[in-house]
Write an enzyme that holds these catalytic residues in place. Structure first.
Site, PDB file in Angstrom:
ATOM      1  N   ASP A   1       0.698  -1.166  -0.058  1.00 46.94           N
ATOM      2  CA  ASP A   1      -0.148  -0.008   0.108  1.00 46.94           C
ATOM      3  C   ASP A   1       0.973   1.257  -0.110  1.00 46.94           C
ATOM      4  O   ASP A   1       1.917   1.426   0.798  1.00 46.94           O
ATOM      5  CB  ASP A   1      -0.842  -0.057   1.246  1.00 46.94           C
ATOM      6  CG  ASP A   1      -1.848   1.099   1.363  1.00 46.94           C
ATOM      7  OD1 ASP A   1      -2.905   1.053   0.814  1.00 46.94           O
ATOM      8  OD2 ASP A   1      -1.640   2.095   1.856  1.00 46.94           O
TER       9      ASP A   1
ATOM     10  N   ASN B   1      -2.879  12.665  -4.445  1.00 42.40           N
ATOM     11  CA  ASN B   1      -4.052  12.830  -5.146  1.00 42.40           C
ATOM     12  C   ASN B   1      -4.755  14.398  -5.169  1.00 42.40           C
ATOM     13  O   ASN B   1      -5.136  15.022  -6.065  1.00 42.40           O
ATOM     14  CB  ASN B   1      -5.193  11.866  -4.981  1.00 42.40           C
ATOM     15  CG  ASN B   1      -5.169  10.617  -5.753  1.00 42.40           C
ATOM     16  OD1 ASN B   1      -4.464  10.599  -6.805  1.00 42.40           O
ATOM     17  ND2 ASN B   1      -5.451   9.567  -5.102  1.00 42.40           N
TER      18      ASN B   1
ATOM     19  N   HIS C   1      -5.673  13.611  -9.406  1.00 42.03           N
ATOM     20  CA  HIS C   1      -5.744  12.330  -9.682  1.00 42.03           C
ATOM     21  C   HIS C   1      -4.881  11.614 -10.681  1.00 42.03           C
ATOM     22  O   HIS C   1      -4.862  10.432 -10.933  1.00 42.03           O
ATOM     23  CB  HIS C   1      -7.383  11.841  -9.570  1.00 42.03           C
ATOM     24  CG  HIS C   1      -7.877  12.065  -8.393  1.00 42.03           C
ATOM     25  ND1 HIS C   1      -8.160  10.893  -7.502  1.00 42.03           N
ATOM     26  CD2 HIS C   1      -8.924  13.045  -7.920  1.00 42.03           C
ATOM     27  CE1 HIS C   1      -8.661  11.327  -6.551  1.00 42.03           C
ATOM     28  NE2 HIS C   1      -9.305  12.592  -6.702  1.00 42.03           N
TER      29      HIS C   1
ATOM     30  N   ASP D   1      -2.773   8.559 -10.821  1.00 45.73           N
ATOM     31  CA  ASP D   1      -2.619   7.523 -11.660  1.00 45.73           C
ATOM     32  C   ASP D   1      -1.413   7.052 -12.093  1.00 45.73           C
ATOM     33  O   ASP D   1      -1.096   6.026 -12.555  1.00 45.73           O
ATOM     34  CB  ASP D   1      -3.739   7.666 -12.778  1.00 45.73           C
ATOM     35  CG  ASP D   1      -5.111   7.659 -12.431  1.00 45.73           C
ATOM     36  OD1 ASP D   1      -5.591   7.163 -11.251  1.00 45.73           O
ATOM     37  OD2 ASP D   1      -6.089   8.125 -13.370  1.00 45.73           O
TER      38      ASP D   1
ATOM     39  N   GLU E   1      -4.762   2.186  -3.998  1.00 51.75           N
ATOM     40  CA  GLU E   1      -3.483   2.000  -4.105  1.00 51.75           C
ATOM     41  C   GLU E   1      -3.046   0.856  -3.581  1.00 51.75           C
ATOM     42  O   GLU E   1      -1.882   0.844  -3.190  1.00 51.75           O
ATOM     43  CB  GLU E   1      -2.925   3.206  -3.385  1.00 51.75           C
ATOM     44  CG  GLU E   1      -3.188   3.264  -2.039  1.00 51.75           C
ATOM     45  CD  GLU E   1      -4.384   3.905  -1.653  1.00 51.75           C
ATOM     46  OE1 GLU E   1      -4.490   4.597  -0.183  1.00 51.75           O
ATOM     47  OE2 GLU E   1      -5.245   3.943  -2.366  1.00 51.75           O
TER      48      GLU E   1
END
Length: 285
Positions: free
Chosen positions: A142, A150, A155, A159, A185
């Site tokens: 994680d 973000n 965002h 990505d 994530e």
């Protein structure tokens, strides 16, 4: 007479091509249409005999039915066009099916395995491990403070970071290891035929590589991230009485708890579930 012979010959060629196409599709098809193609090829092959007969009859007797000769060509031509159309339809259907299977197996953003596929691979590995008595490891990875990426950079940058994370992970992992995105994530990493010590070494190598590698994105400056990793080891000699789905859920829960342990201990570190793990996997990195 020669006109009738020409028409019959053209008709014959159309049916030969249609029959060969049907036979080829039968040989290469693995779908439910396979036997349908065989029956169609057989039927067209029998019709070829009906086209050869009138040609021999003309040469032997000199008599012919011009209307039958005229009608034979469009009939055979339409059969060929129909077979070609069906062939195109089947190929398109197979391509669409392949595309759907690919989309189902892979995460469209990161191109890692999808949640469904990675869970299926882990389930298969449980069965294989119980059969060959080799342990394997499952890691949950994680990104630390990913929400900040973000919120601060957008965002689309987030990505790009996820895409880079999978690519950078694959640079460290072995060819037999697989990465799957299970949400946001969070990622699962399957390490086949790996014991506790080997899994701890791989996890630490992965954590260090991610922490030291800059992410080049559409942002004006490079980004560095850290990850927390939780892991668990499947021992095929334990819990033999439990069903496969129960063991899968237990492994996922163990890896998840270990990952949150790594988070609670300060992030950017590795933790493994279970008291029987070696000191290496309890170390704080």
């Amino acid at each position: 007479m020669y006109i009738a012979i020409g028409l019959y010959c053209l008709s014959l060629l159309c049916q030969v091509f249609a029959s060969l196409i049907s036979l080829s599709l039968f040989r290469h098809s693995v779908t439910i249409y396979r036997w349908g193609w065989l029956f169609l090829a057989t039927g067209l092959g029998l019709m070829i005999g009906r086209r050869i007969g009138p040609i021999f009859h003309i040469f032997e007797s000199g008599r012919f039915d011009l209307l039958d000769a005229i009608l034979s060509l469009p009939i055979s031509g339409f059969l060929l066009l129909g077979v070609l159309g069906l062939r195109k339809l089947i190929i398109k259907s197979d391509n669409n099916q392949l595309m759907l299977e690919t989309l189902a197996q892979h995460d469209p953003l990161t191109n890692s395995l999808s949640r469904t596929e990675i869970l299926y691979r882990v389930s298969e590995e449980i069965e294989r491990s119980r059969r060959n008595k080799h342990s394997f490891a499952l890691l949950e990875m994680d990104i630390d403070h990913f929400k900040d990426v973000n919120d601060q950079l957008g965002h689309h940058v987030g990505d790009e970071v996820l895409i880079n994370l999978v690519r950078q992970s694959q640079e460290v992992l072995r060819s037999i290891d697989t990465v799957g995105r299970i949400g946001g994530e969070e990622f699962l990493i399957l390490l086949p035929e790996t014991d506790a010590t080997g899994a701890a070494q791989i996890a630490e190598r992965l954590r260090e590589h991610i922490a030291n590698t800059a992410n080049e994105t559409s942002s004006s400056s490079s980004i560095k991230i850290t990850i927390s990793i939780g892991g668990t080891i499947f021992n095929p000699n334990e819990n033999m009485e439990y069903k496969q789905d129960i063991l899968l859920n237990e492994l996922l829960n163990q890896a998840d708890l270990a990952m949150y342990q790594a988070k609670n201990e300060g992030r950017n570190r590795v933790a493994f579930w279970g008291a029987s793990t070696p000191p290496l996997k309890r170390a704080r990195y």
